[in-house]
Enzyme design. Structure first.
Site, PDB file in Angstrom:
ATOM      1  N   GLY A   1      32.574 -20.028 -19.233  1.00  0.00           N
ATOM      2  CA  GLY A   1      33.044 -18.878 -18.793  1.00  0.00           C
ATOM      3  C   GLY A   1      32.393 -17.583 -18.067  1.00  0.00           C
TER       4      GLY A   1
ATOM      5  N   ASN B   1      31.806 -17.198 -15.019  1.00  0.00           N
ATOM      6  CA  ASN B   1      32.549 -16.728 -13.950  1.00  0.00           C
ATOM      7  C   ASN B   1      33.791 -15.815 -14.409  1.00  0.00           C
ATOM      8  OD1 ASN B   1      31.481 -17.684 -11.239  1.00  0.00           O
ATOM      9  ND2 ASN B   1      31.455 -19.542 -12.454  1.00  0.00           N
TER      10      ASN B   1
ATOM     11  N   LEU C   1      38.201 -27.660 -15.199  1.00  0.00           N
ATOM     12  CA  LEU C   1      37.942 -29.174 -14.912  1.00  0.00           C
ATOM     13  C   LEU C   1      38.915 -30.036 -14.662  1.00  0.00           C
ATOM     14  CD1 LEU C   1      34.453 -29.381 -16.797  1.00  0.00           C
ATOM     15  CD2 LEU C   1      34.678 -28.914 -14.324  1.00  0.00           C
TER      16      LEU C   1
ATOM     17  N   ASN D   1      39.552 -21.088  -6.070  1.00  0.00           N
ATOM     18  CA  ASN D   1      38.650 -21.869  -6.703  1.00  0.00           C
ATOM     19  C   ASN D   1      37.209 -21.410  -6.336  1.00  0.00           C
ATOM     20  OD1 ASN D   1      37.741 -23.992  -8.582  1.00  0.00           O
ATOM     21  ND2 ASN D   1      37.753 -25.397  -6.657  1.00  0.00           N
TER      22      ASN D   1
ATOM     23  N   HIS E   1      33.581 -23.160  -5.974  1.00  0.00           N
ATOM     24  CA  HIS E   1      32.906 -24.339  -5.930  1.00  0.00           C
ATOM     25  C   HIS E   1      31.364 -24.181  -5.860  1.00  0.00           C
ATOM     26  CE1 HIS E   1      32.316 -28.707  -5.632  1.00  0.00           C
ATOM     27  NE2 HIS E   1      31.398 -28.381  -4.681  1.00  0.00           N
TER      28      HIS E   1
ATOM     29  N   ASP F   1      38.890 -29.416  -3.071  1.00  0.00           N
ATOM     30  CA  ASP F   1      38.041 -28.683  -2.450  1.00  0.00           C
ATOM     31  C   ASP F   1      38.452 -28.505  -0.815  1.00  0.00           C
ATOM     32  OD1 ASP F   1      36.703 -27.798  -4.959  1.00  0.00           O
ATOM     33  OD2 ASP F   1      35.505 -29.992  -4.546  1.00  0.00           O
TER      34      ASP F   1
ATOM     35  N   GLU G   1      27.663 -17.269  -7.259  1.00  0.00           N
ATOM     36  CA  GLU G   1      28.992 -17.212  -7.973  1.00  0.00           C
ATOM     37  C   GLU G   1      29.530 -15.899  -8.505  1.00  0.00           C
ATOM     38  OE1 GLU G   1      29.884 -20.663 -10.240  1.00  0.00           O
ATOM     39  OE2 GLU G   1      28.106 -21.699  -9.435  1.00  0.00           O
TER      40      GLU G   1
HETATM   41  C1  GRF Z   1      30.464 -22.965 -12.068  1.00  0.00           C
HETATM   42  O1  GRF Z   1      29.219 -23.696 -11.544  1.00  0.00           O
HETATM   43  C2  GRF Z   1      31.512 -23.401 -10.934  1.00  0.00           C
HETATM   44  O2  GRF Z   1      31.223 -23.264 -10.009  1.00  0.00           O
HETATM   45  C3  GRF Z   1      31.914 -24.793 -11.583  1.00  0.00           C
HETATM   46  O3  GRF Z   1      31.836 -24.644 -12.962  1.00  0.00           O
HETATM   47  C4  GRF Z   1      30.891 -23.931 -13.479  1.00  0.00           C
HETATM   48  C5  GRF Z   1      31.547 -23.048 -14.508  1.00  0.00           C
HETATM   49  O4  GRF Z   1      30.768 -22.347 -15.066  1.00  0.00           O
HETATM   50  N1  GRF Z   1      33.054 -25.224 -10.737  1.00  0.00           N
HETATM   51  P1  GRF Z   1      31.275 -21.043 -16.197  1.00  0.00           P
HETATM   52  O5  GRF Z   1      32.412 -21.665 -17.125  1.00  0.00           O
HETATM   53  O6  GRF Z   1      32.099 -20.162 -15.358  1.00  0.00           O
HETATM   54  O7  GRF Z   1      30.199 -20.560 -16.837  1.00  0.00           O
END
Ligand code: GRF
Length: 209
Positions: A18, A20, A98, A115, A117, A158, A188
């Site tokens: 988490g 992000n 996921l 999303n 990526h 995607d 990100e």
């Molecule tokens: C990130 O690299 C995101 O782009 C990918 O999975 C990872 C998730 O990381 N889809 P987090 O759970 O946000 O730390």
């Protein structure tokens, strides 16, 4: 003064650490998401650390797994939709989530699912490209520049409209892990809050039209 809502209610869907989600929480605290209310976090994995981040930020957090919902995609998505409806969610942010959502689910939130990526789409994306696998593929191919992309979600993995992208340099001694970290730090964590605010602002403008 009008009575239109000034914020879009967003749910963040997660599966793991988490970071992000944390970037969104920090962005909100810093006033960078004025059009967004982070109203709900949903994890499809029990015990994901992202849930703890949500609790610390006082955001309602739920775990909804496939296993606890009949073990089917239909059961899982029905439970998801129910939670989203109960919390009046208008925008969905997939932040390291996921699980691939069905066409039927995506149609219900057309142009309202984002999303992130960890590559420059269309490189290293689509089915099977997730997490470290994306960075392994980039290193194997020997690209000198990679990055991250925030896009709208449609029925093609995607494949939806690209909203924002940022390039990140690949360094000679990179491992998938060091590259993943740099892409997160340099791309990100800034792109996702920016894109979320952008889409929320557009949705508010549409409401006011
Ligand atoms: C990130 O690299 C995101 O782009 C990918 O999975 C990872 C998730 O990381 N889809 P987090 O759970 O946000 O730390």
């Amino acid at each position: 003064m009008d009575n239109f809502p000034q914020k879009i209610s967003a749910a963040v869907l997660v599966s793991g650490g988490g970071t992000n989600l944390q970037a969104l929480i920090d962005g909100q605290a810093a006033g960078k998401l004025p059009s967004v209310q982070l109203a709900l976090v949903i994890s499809n994995r029990t015990g994901a650390y992202a849930l703890e981040r949500a609790r610390q930020a006082d955001i309602p957090a739920l775990t909804i797994t496939r296993r606890a919902n009949g073990g089917t995609q239909e059961g899982f998505e029905a439970a998801l939709l129910n939670a989203l409806k109960n919390h009046h969610i208008q925008l969905i942010v997939l932040a390291g989530f996921l699980s691939i959502l069905s066409e039927d689910f995506i149609r219900r939130y057309k142009n309202r699912i984002l999303n992130i990526h960890p590559s420059l789409i269309p490189a290293f994306c689509g089915k099977g490209f997730y997490g470290l696998k994306v960075h392994e593929a980039a290193l194997e191919r020997g690209v000198k520049v990679t990055g991250a992309t925030v896009h709208l979600v449609n029925e093609i993995p995607d494949g939806g409209r690209i909203l924002l992208q940022k390039a990140v340099e690949v360094l000679p001694n990179d491992t998938p892990e060091t590259l993943q970290r740099r892409v997160m730090e340099q791309a990100e964590w800034t792109l996702l809050p920016q894109a979320t605010q952008l889409v929320a602002q557009q949705l508010l403008e549409e409401q006011h039209d």
